[in-house]
Design a protein around this motif. Structure first.
Motif, short mmCIF file in Angstrom:
data_model
loop_
_atom_site.label_atom_id
_atom_site.label_comp_id
_atom_site.label_asym_id
_atom_site.label_seq_id
_atom_site.Cartn_x
_atom_site.Cartn_y
_atom_site.Cartn_z
N GLY A 249 0.73 -1.36 -0.06
CA GLY A 249 -0.16 0.17 0.17
C GLY A 249 0.92 1.62 0.13
N HIS A 250 1.30 1.33 1.20
CA HIS A 250 2.91 2.46 0.88
C HIS A 250 3.30 2.54 -0.15
CE1 HIS A 250 2.17 1.78 5.05
NE2 HIS A 250 1.83 3.03 5.21
N VAL B 215 0.27 -9.44 -8.04
CA VAL B 215 0.06 -8.39 -9.28
C VAL B 215 0.18 -7.10 -9.78
CG1 VAL B 215 -1.54 -10.59 -10.07
CG2 VAL B 215 -2.40 -8.55 -8.68
N THR B 216 0.51 -6.52 -8.00
CA THR B 216 0.43 -5.13 -7.61
C THR B 216 1.49 -4.54 -8.25
OG1 THR B 216 -1.34 -4.48 -6.37
CG2 THR B 216 0.20 -2.64 -6.48
N ILE C 70 -0.31 6.74 4.37
CA ILE C 70 0.21 6.82 3.49
C ILE C 70 0.65 7.76 2.98
CG2 ILE C 70 0.11 6.38 1.25
CD1 ILE C 70 -1.35 4.20 1.89
N LYS C 71 1.84 8.46 2.67
CA LYS C 71 2.37 9.49 3.37
C LYS C 71 2.95 10.18 0.87
CE LYS C 71 3.83 9.12 7.62
NZ LYS C 71 3.55 7.82 8.22
N MET D 59 -4.98 -6.39 1.03
CA MET D 59 -4.85 -5.98 -0.34
C MET D 59 -3.51 -8.21 -0.48
SD MET D 59 -3.79 -3.36 -1.35
CE MET D 59 -2.36 -3.41 -2.66
N ILE D 60 -3.89 -8.83 0.53
CA ILE D 60 -3.29 -10.03 -0.06
C ILE D 60 -4.03 -10.40 -1.29
CG2 ILE D 60 -4.75 -11.47 1.25
CD1 ILE D 60 -2.09 -12.83 2.39
#
Length: 446
Positions: A264-265, A338-339, A286-287, A332-333
């Motif tokens: 995610g980050h 694929v991400t 998340i930044k 997210m798993i």
């Protein structure tokens, strides 16, 4: 059962080559460039595909026991299988928390009945349970999880005396969530004063700030150096924290202080709150795009050793609201591999480095036995992915029990075609084999 995987691009230990993998009774018995002449019970055609070791996710929250309205071991391990994840380490902040030997055994018993891929569990540190560390089954667990930042109940440990005792006592890998609670509380008070009792979620990165992350990570690193603790800092989110880690790709097994980045980050920035709202509200927040850029850079120079997910499902109703009311965490798993392959296509990293970060290094770092590599004699945990196969994430394809994904509507150009766990096809053609149960992971800590 004798199984042949034929014709794929095998990615393993820094190399990619076309070849054949022979599996017998759940183990890899041969990897060869020449097609074997023996007969097989099953032949899997991998021509045009990439054949990788099964992904090892070192950071998941499957919510069982006690929080099963939003996730459980059955549903989330199905999602794992569909995403090419063949092994996972689950976190201790469930109900009851995994902070006693009895609670740890309960989770193993649940997984023996429900987990469709391989499993193990972190033990949770508290202010007063460090004396139990010596009794932990070191060959069955990856390590101890420590929450040094805002958490719930008895899992928050931020008093110096307790922290000193934990770092001194823990001889297993210590995985730490690092955010400074005092800084977060001060930031929250200031933001509430300016924006009201439930500030909009786009302000979350100001509350869970870079300063809060860096202060806590600095403290953890200092304590690890003082006591020689094997420290692994979870979900690094800031460019500043990266300076705490050595840029060295080849010393994961011997490096005493390592870092995890989460998908995610790496994929989102705080600007995405404008379109996705609380769906991407996570802790640490998340930044900025600069932080994301620097995290991506660190994937290739060794400052980041492992990529996990921090898979943390909540019901959509629990994600409503702003910085105070909306729950932190996202599923997210199912889409982590694929991400990351999309980042390969963008030139952020090579597919060989992806395999280092998601397969080899988790095995090296935590001492996983017989998994994480495509090697003769290892368990046949394998994922086959096909490039240039466009598909779009929809609500209907989400297997996590929460029933949503922040990636809905996104089109990927890689697809998980098949996942083998211990030589058994647990996912293929969009279907998970719900009858299959994975194995308990074995560890050998140096």
């Amino acid at each position: 059962m004798r199984i042949l995987i034929k014709g794929g691009h095998i990615v393993n230990e820094g190399r990619t080559q076309e070849g054949y993998i022979v599996i017998e009774d759940g183990n890899i018995i041969e990897i060869t460039k020449q097609q074997p002449v023996a007969s097989f019970d099953e032949t899997i055609d991998a021509v045009g595909c990439y054949v990788l070791p099964g992904i090892i996710d070192d950071h998941v929250h499957f919510r069982e026991p006690g929080l099963t309205a939003k996730a459980d071991i059955d549903t989330e391990s199905r999602a794992a299988a569909a995403g090419g994840v063949t092994s996972y380490f689950d976190m201790p902040n469930c109900n009851p928390q995994t902070t006693t030997l009895e609670a740890l055994e309960e989770k193993f018993a649940l997984a023996r009945e429900k987990s469709h891929v391989n499993y193990s569990f972190f033990y949770g540190a508290t202010n007063d349970n460090a004396e139990t560390f010596a009794k932990l089954p070191a060959d069955r667990i990856p390590g101890v999880k420590l929450f040094m930042g805002s958490s719930t109940g008895n899992m928050l440990v931020d008093k110096q005396q307790a922290l000193e005792h934990i770092f001194k006592t823990c001889r297993l890998p210590l995985m730490a969530h690092c955010e400074d609670t005092d800084i977060i509380n001060q930031n929250m008070a200031e933001v509430k004063q300016a924006w009201g009792d439930d500030p909009q979620v786009s302000l979350h990165p100001l509350i869970r700030s870079e300063e809060a992350c860096l202060a806590s990570s600095l403290k953890a690193v200092d304590l690890a150096k003082k006591y020689g603790t094997r420290l692994h800092i979870a979900h690094i989110s800031t460019a500043e924290e990266l300076e705490l880690f050595t840029a060295c790709r080849d010393s994961v097994a011997t490096n005493n202080i390592t870092a995890e980045a989460c998908v995610g980050h790496l994929y989102f920035t705080q600007l995405d709150h404008e379109r996705l709202g609380a769906k991407i509200k996570v802790n640490p927040a998340i930044k900025t795009p600069v932080d994301q850029f620097m995290l991506r850079e660190a994937l290739t120079d060794g400052r980041i050793s492992v990529v996990g997910t921090d898979h943390a499902p909540h019901l959509l109703s629990q994600k409503e609201g702003g910085c105070v009311k909306a729950a932190s965490g996202m599923p997210m798993i199912q889409f982590s591999l694929v991400t990351m392959l999309e980042l390969v296509d963008e030139g952020v990293l090579t597919i060989q480095r992806l395999v280092d970060l998601m397969c080899h290094n988790p095995a090296r770092l935590f001492g996983v036995q017989q998994r994480g590599f495509l090697r003769k004699g290892y368990r046949a945990d394998i994922v086959i992915v096909r490039p240039k196969r466009s598909w779009t994430v929809t609500k209907e394809c989400v297997l996590s029990k929460c029933g949503w994904s922040p990636l809905e509507g996104h089109t990927f150009n890689w697809q998980v075609e098949r996942t083998l766990c211990n030589g058994h096809t647990v996912y293929h053609n969009g279907q998970v084999d719900n009858t299959y149960i994975g194995e308990e992971i074995a560890f050998k800590h140096s």
